[in-house]
Design an enzyme around this catalytic site. Structure first.
Site, PDB file in Angstrom:
ATOM      1  N   LYS A  22      43.646  32.951  35.962  1.00 54.16           N
ATOM      2  CA  LYS A  22      44.209  33.527  36.938  1.00 54.16           C
ATOM      3  C   LYS A  22      43.565  32.992  38.304  1.00 54.16           C
ATOM      4  CE  LYS A  22      43.135  37.700  38.713  1.00 54.16           C
ATOM      5  NZ  LYS A  22      42.758  37.566  40.039  1.00 54.16           N
ATOM      6  N   ASN A  23      42.429  32.898  38.246  1.00 56.63           N
ATOM      7  CA  ASN A  23      41.569  32.446  39.395  1.00 56.63           C
ATOM      8  C   ASN A  23      41.566  31.035  39.679  1.00 56.63           C
ATOM      9  OD1 ASN A  23      41.164  35.306  40.133  1.00 56.63           O
ATOM     10  ND2 ASN A  23      39.042  35.263  39.679  1.00 56.63           N
ATOM     11  N   ARG A  92      45.095  39.655  47.665  1.00 60.37           N
ATOM     12  CA  ARG A  92      44.125  38.733  48.755  1.00 60.37           C
ATOM     13  C   ARG A  92      43.867  37.265  48.695  1.00 60.37           C
ATOM     14  NH1 ARG A  92      39.575  40.268  51.231  1.00 60.37           N
ATOM     15  NH2 ARG A  92      38.736  38.186  50.643  1.00 60.37           N
ATOM     16  N   CYS A 116      40.781  46.908  50.518  1.00 62.50           N
ATOM     17  CA  CYS A 116      40.633  46.610  49.103  1.00 62.50           C
ATOM     18  C   CYS A 116      40.021  47.445  48.262  1.00 62.50           C
ATOM     19  CB  CYS A 116      40.578  45.289  48.558  1.00 62.50           C
ATOM     20  SG  CYS A 116      40.018  44.763  47.152  1.00 62.50           S
ATOM     21  N   ARG A 121      35.768  43.395  51.651  1.00 67.29           N
ATOM     22  CA  ARG A 121      36.143  42.004  51.469  1.00 67.29           C
ATOM     23  C   ARG A 121      36.482  41.375  52.762  1.00 67.29           C
ATOM     24  NH1 ARG A 121      39.121  41.675  45.682  1.00 67.29           N
ATOM     25  NH2 ARG A 121      38.171  39.771  45.313  1.00 67.29           N
ATOM     26  N   PRO A 122      35.652  41.093  53.401  1.00 66.89           N
ATOM     27  CA  PRO A 122      36.016  40.499  54.919  1.00 66.89           C
ATOM     28  C   PRO A 122      36.270  38.684  54.449  1.00 66.89           C
ATOM     29  CG  PRO A 122      33.666  40.741  55.045  1.00 66.89           C
ATOM     30  CD  PRO A 122      34.346  41.324  53.682  1.00 66.89           C
ATOM     31  N   VAL A 123      36.938  38.122  55.501  1.00 65.54           N
ATOM     32  CA  VAL A 123      37.329  36.416  55.300  1.00 65.54           C
ATOM     33  C   VAL A 123      36.643  35.935  56.389  1.00 65.54           C
ATOM     34  CG1 VAL A 123      39.362  36.754  53.862  1.00 65.54           C
ATOM     35  CG2 VAL A 123      39.644  37.157  56.331  1.00 65.54           C
ATOM     36  N   ASP A 124      35.710  36.380  56.970  1.00 65.45           N
ATOM     37  CA  ASP A 124      34.969  35.751  58.166  1.00 65.45           C
ATOM     38  C   ASP A 124      34.564  34.455  57.871  1.00 65.45           C
ATOM     39  OD1 ASP A 124      33.436  37.436  56.428  1.00 65.45           O
ATOM     40  OD2 ASP A 124      31.664  37.061  57.885  1.00 65.45           O
ATOM     41  N   ASP A 309      33.619  40.321  37.542  1.00 64.38           N
ATOM     42  CA  ASP A 309      34.724  40.383  36.872  1.00 64.38           C
ATOM     43  C   ASP A 309      34.576  40.961  35.560  1.00 64.38           C
ATOM     44  OD1 ASP A 309      35.953  40.042  39.357  1.00 64.38           O
ATOM     45  OD2 ASP A 309      36.733  38.018  38.471  1.00 64.38           O
ATOM     46  N   ILE A 331      27.609  42.022  44.028  1.00 67.09           N
ATOM     47  CA  ILE A 331      28.801  41.439  44.786  1.00 67.09           C
ATOM     48  C   ILE A 331      29.710  42.193  45.659  1.00 67.09           C
ATOM     49  CG2 ILE A 331      30.879  39.665  44.376  1.00 67.09           C
ATOM     50  CD1 ILE A 331      28.457  38.375  43.391  1.00 67.09           C
ATOM     51  N   ARG A 401      48.762  42.342  36.650  1.00 63.21           N
ATOM     52  CA  ARG A 401      48.348  41.296  37.644  1.00 63.21           C
ATOM     53  C   ARG A 401      47.472  40.322  37.160  1.00 63.21           C
ATOM     54  NH1 ARG A 401      44.786  43.662  41.856  1.00 63.21           N
ATOM     55  NH2 ARG A 401      44.373  41.199  41.815  1.00 63.21           N
TER      56      ARG A 401
HETATM   57  C1  UD1 Z   1      36.974  35.832  43.925  1.00 62.92           C
HETATM   58  C2  UD1 Z   1      37.848  36.280  42.691  1.00 62.92           C
HETATM   59  C3  UD1 Z   1      37.371  37.652  41.909  1.00 62.92           C
HETATM   60  C4  UD1 Z   1      35.921  37.740  41.841  1.00 62.92           C
HETATM   61  C5  UD1 Z   1      35.009  37.356  43.166  1.00 62.92           C
HETATM   62  C6  UD1 Z   1      33.654  37.211  42.925  1.00 62.92           C
HETATM   63  C7  UD1 Z   1      40.003  34.837  42.710  1.00 62.92           C
HETATM   64  C8  UD1 Z   1      41.185  34.936  43.254  1.00 62.92           C
HETATM   65  N1  UD1 Z   1      39.241  36.028  43.143  1.00 62.92           N
HETATM   66  O1  UD1 Z   1      37.369  36.792  44.799  1.00 62.92           O
HETATM   67  O2  UD1 Z   1      38.157  37.671  40.897  1.00 62.92           O
HETATM   68  O3  UD1 Z   1      35.682  38.995  41.634  1.00 62.92           O
HETATM   69  O4  UD1 Z   1      35.648  35.976  43.639  1.00 62.92           O
HETATM   70  O5  UD1 Z   1      33.329  36.269  41.722  1.00 62.92           O
HETATM   71  O6  UD1 Z   1      39.159  33.936  42.673  1.00 62.92           O
HETATM   72  N2  UD1 Z   1      32.773  37.699  51.492  1.00 62.92           N
HETATM   73  C9  UD1 Z   1      32.415  37.933  52.870  1.00 62.92           C
HETATM   74  N3  UD1 Z   1      33.272  37.204  53.933  1.00 62.92           N
HETATM   75  C10 UD1 Z   1      34.121  36.389  53.429  1.00 62.92           C
HETATM   76  C11 UD1 Z   1      34.193  36.114  52.075  1.00 62.92           C
HETATM   77  C12 UD1 Z   1      33.618  36.902  51.058  1.00 62.92           C
HETATM   78  O7  UD1 Z   1      31.623  38.689  53.216  1.00 62.92           O
HETATM   79  O8  UD1 Z   1      34.541  35.609  54.405  1.00 62.92           O
HETATM   80  C13 UD1 Z   1      31.824  38.549  50.636  1.00 62.92           C
HETATM   81  C14 UD1 Z   1      32.865  39.734  49.925  1.00 62.92           C
HETATM   82  O9  UD1 Z   1      33.104  40.520  50.496  1.00 62.92           O
HETATM   83  C15 UD1 Z   1      32.003  39.946  48.833  1.00 62.92           C
HETATM   84  C16 UD1 Z   1      31.387  38.374  48.388  1.00 62.92           C
HETATM   85  O10 UD1 Z   1      31.289  37.857  49.688  1.00 62.92           O
HETATM   86  O11 UD1 Z   1      31.093  40.876  48.658  1.00 62.92           O
HETATM   87  C17 UD1 Z   1      31.984  37.489  47.415  1.00 62.92           C
HETATM   88  O12 UD1 Z   1      33.217  37.509  47.818  1.00 62.92           O
HETATM   89  P1  UD1 Z   1      34.108  36.356  47.132  1.00 62.92           P
HETATM   90  O13 UD1 Z   1      33.422  35.373  46.360  1.00 62.92           O
HETATM   91  O14 UD1 Z   1      34.926  35.460  48.440  1.00 62.92           O
HETATM   92  O15 UD1 Z   1      35.268  36.965  46.414  1.00 62.92           O
HETATM   93  P2  UD1 Z   1      37.034  36.503  46.415  1.00 62.92           P
HETATM   94  O16 UD1 Z   1      36.962  34.967  46.545  1.00 62.92           O
HETATM   95  O17 UD1 Z   1      37.766  37.261  47.158  1.00 62.92           O
END
Ligand code: UD1
Length: 421
Positions: A22-23, A92, A116, A121-124, A309, A331, A401
Site C-alpha cells: 500500500k505505502n 493523509r 488523525c 501528524r503535521p505536514v510542516d 505499522d 513515531i 483500507r
Molecule cells: C508513513 C506511512 C505510515 C507509517 C509512517 C511511519 C504511507 C502512506 N504511510 O506515514 O503507514 O506509519 O510512514 O513509518 O507511507 N512529521 C512531522 N512533520 C511532517 C511530517 C511528519 O512532524 O511534515 C512527524 C509525524 O507526525 C510522525 C513522524 O514525523 O510523528 C513520522 O511520520 P511520517 O513518516 O511522515 O508518516 P507518514 O509519511 O504520514
C-alpha cells in the site's frame, strides 16, 4: 457497517501470496502526475486507499485503465490542480499530490490533512522543503496554496534541505518535486524505507536522476521532463509481517510468497526471539510455530528499525507470550488505541507514557471489540484468531483500507472468519 466474526484457535497452514505494498503503491500512483506519458504498474493492491488515490487522480484529469494485474495512468491533461478536503481527509497520503503538481504545473492547492486517530501528524516538513526550493506557500481556509510562478521559468530550484524528523511521505513528496526542479537537490536525514526506495526506482525508470536511495542522503538532479515507464510495486512488508505474527500466535506452518526477506529482518528477528522457526528463501519465507511464545520487548523507529505499522500486531502477540514485555512507540504519540480493546479480550497491559507493559497470559478470550485504525484493527484480528471462543470486530472499514482480501487469505490458511454485512 460490516463486521467480522472470528472463531479462534485454528492453527494456520498453507501458502499465501503477499500483495503489493500500500505505502509504495500510493506514492507511485501519484507519481503519474509528473509526466504526460503513461505509467504502467503491476502489483497495485486492491485496497480502499488505492481507490481513494485513483479517484483523486481521476478528479484531477488522470486517465486510469485497469486490466487484469496492470494499472495504466496517463496524466496528459490535468484539469484540476487541487485536492479538496473531502478527498484528503479520508487519506493523509493525498498530500503527496502537492510536490508533483507544483513541480510540473507551477501551482497546486491541497487541503491540509487535519487530525488523525494516531496523532497530530503535521505536514510542516513537506511545506518547508518546498519553500526551500523557492515555492511561495500560503495557508488559507485550511488549504495549502503553492506557486512557483515568480521563479525563473516557473520552476522549483534545487537546494540542500535537512529534514528535522525522518518522514516517509515528506521524503517522497520532496523527491518527486525535485525530479523536475532546476538543478540539484540534496535531501538530508531522508527516510530509508523500502517503499521510498521503490518510488525512487520507479522515478528513475521515468527518467529522473536520483542517487542515494536507501541511505539518509538522497541527491536528485532535476530534469526537464519525465517519460513513460513500467514498474512492479514492491511487496507489502507490513501485510507479510501481520500474517507472520498471526501464525506465530495460532501455531502452524505457512509459506508466504512474493516477499524479499531482507526487508523483513526487523520483524523476523523479533519473531525468532519469541521461539518460532523462520526459513528465508529467495522469494518466499516459511514460518513454523507451536504457538508457545516467549515475550519480546521492542521499540519502534524509522527503517531499518522496528516499524510502527507492526507495533500493534506484536503487542497482540505479547499478550499470550510467556513473560513480561515492554513495547515503546516513538513515531506516533497516540498509537495505543488497540490496548483497551485487547484488554476487553483479557490481555494484561499497562501504559506508562509511550511504553506499554504487557504481562503475557495463557490465552485471550473472544469478546466484542471495535477497530480504531488500520494496524490496530489488524492486531485485533490476529488476537481473535488465537483467542478462545468467538470475537466480533466492528468498524472494519479500516482493514479494507490496507489489507487485500484479508478474510479470504486467512480462511485459505484454515481460519474461520465471516464478514457480516
Ligand atoms: C508513513 C506511512 C505510515 C507509517 C509512517 C511511519 C504511507 C502512506 N504511510 O506515514 O503507514 O506509519 O510512514 O513509518 O507511507 N512529521 C512531522 N512533520 C511532517 C511530517 C511528519 O512532524 O511534515 C512527524 C509525524 O507526525 C510522525 C513522524 O514525523 O510523528 C513520522 O511520520 P511520517 O513518516 O511522515 O508518516 P507518514 O509519511 O504520514
Amino acid at each position: 457497517m460490516d463486521k467480522l466474526v472470528i472463531q479462534g484457535q485454528s492453527p494456520l497452514h498453507g501458502e499465501l501470496e503477499i500483495s503489493g505494498a500500500k505505502n509504495a503503491a500510493l506514492p507511485i500512483l501519484i507519481a503519474s502526475l509528473l509526466t504526460e506519458d503513461t505509467l504502467s504498474l503491476t502489483h497495485v493492491p486492491h485496497l480502499q486507499d488505492v481507490n481513494t488515490a485513483k479517484s483523486l487522480l481521476k478528479y484531477m484529469g488522470v486517465d486510469i485503465q485497469v486490466e487484469n494485474d496492470k494499472t495504466e495512468l496517463t496524466a496528459k491533461e490535468i484539469t484540476n490542480k487541487n485536492a479538496p478536503y473531502e478527498r484528503v481527509k479520508t487519506m493523509r497520503a493525498s498530500i503527496l499530490v502537492l510536490g508533483p503538481l507544483l513541480a510540473r504545473f507551477g501551482e497546486a492547492r491541497v487541503s491540509l490533512p487535519g487530525g488523525c486517530a494516531i496523532g497530530s501528524r503535521p505536514v510542516d516538513i513537506h511545506i518547508k522543503g518546498l519553500q526551500a526550493m523557492g515555492a511561495k506557500i500560503d495557508i488559507h481556509n485550511g488549504y495549502i496554496e503553492a506557486s512557483t510562478k515568480h521563479l525563473l521559468k516557473s520552476k522549483l530550484q534545487g537546494c540542500k534541505f535537512y529534514m528535522d524528523i525522518v518522514t516517509v511521505t515528506g521524503t517522497e513528496n520532496l523527491m518527486m518535486a525535485a525530479s523536475l526542479a532546476e538543478g540539484v537537490t540534496i535531501l538530508e536525514n531522508a527516510a530509508k524505507e523500502p517503499e521510498v526506495v521503490d518510488l525512487g526506482q520507479c522515478l528513475n525508470k521515468m527518467g529522473a536522476k536520483i542517487k542515494g536511495l536507501g541511505t539518509d542522503v538522497i541527491t536528485i538532479e532535476g530534469v526537464d521532463s519525465l517519460h513513460k515507464a513500467n514498474h512492479d510495486v514492491i511487496f507489502d512488508r507490513i501485510e507479510a509481517g501481520t500474517y507472520l505474527a498471526a501464525v506465530a500466535m495460532t501455531g502452524g506452518d505457512v509459506i508466504l510468497k512474493n516477499v524479499q526477506h531482507k526487508y523483513l529482518d526487523a520483524i523476523t528477528l523479533k519473531l525468532i526471539e519469541t521461539g518460532v522457526k523462520i526459513e528465508s528463501h529467495e522469494n518466499s519465507i516459511r514460518i513454523k510455530s507451536d504457538g508457545k511464545l516467549k515475550a519480546v520487548s521492542l521499540r519502534t523507529a524509522p527503517y531499518p528499525a522496528f516499524p510502527t505499522d507492526m507495533q500493534a500486531q506484536m503487542m497482540a502477540l505479547n499478550t499470550i507470550a510467556e513473560g513480561v514485555s515492554e513495547v515503546t512507540e516513538t513515531i506516533f504519540e497516540n498509537r495505543f488505541m488497540h490496548v483497551q480493546e485487547l484488554i476487553r479480550m483479557g490481555a494484561q497491559i499497562d501504559i506508562r507514557g509511550n511504553t506499554a507493559i504487557i504481562r503475557g497470559k495463557e490465552y485471550l478470550e473472544g469478546a466484542s471489540v471495535m477497530a480504531t485504525d488500520l494496524r490496530a484493527s489488524a492486531s485485533l484480528v490476529i488476537a481473535s484468531l488465537a483467542a478462545r471462543g468467538q470475537t466480533t470486530i466492528e468498524r472494519i472499514y479500516h482493514l479494507d483500507r490496507g489489507y487485500e482480501k484479508l478474510e479470504d487469505k486467512f480462511n485459505q490458511l484454515g481460519a474461520n472468519i465471516k464478514r457480516i454485512h
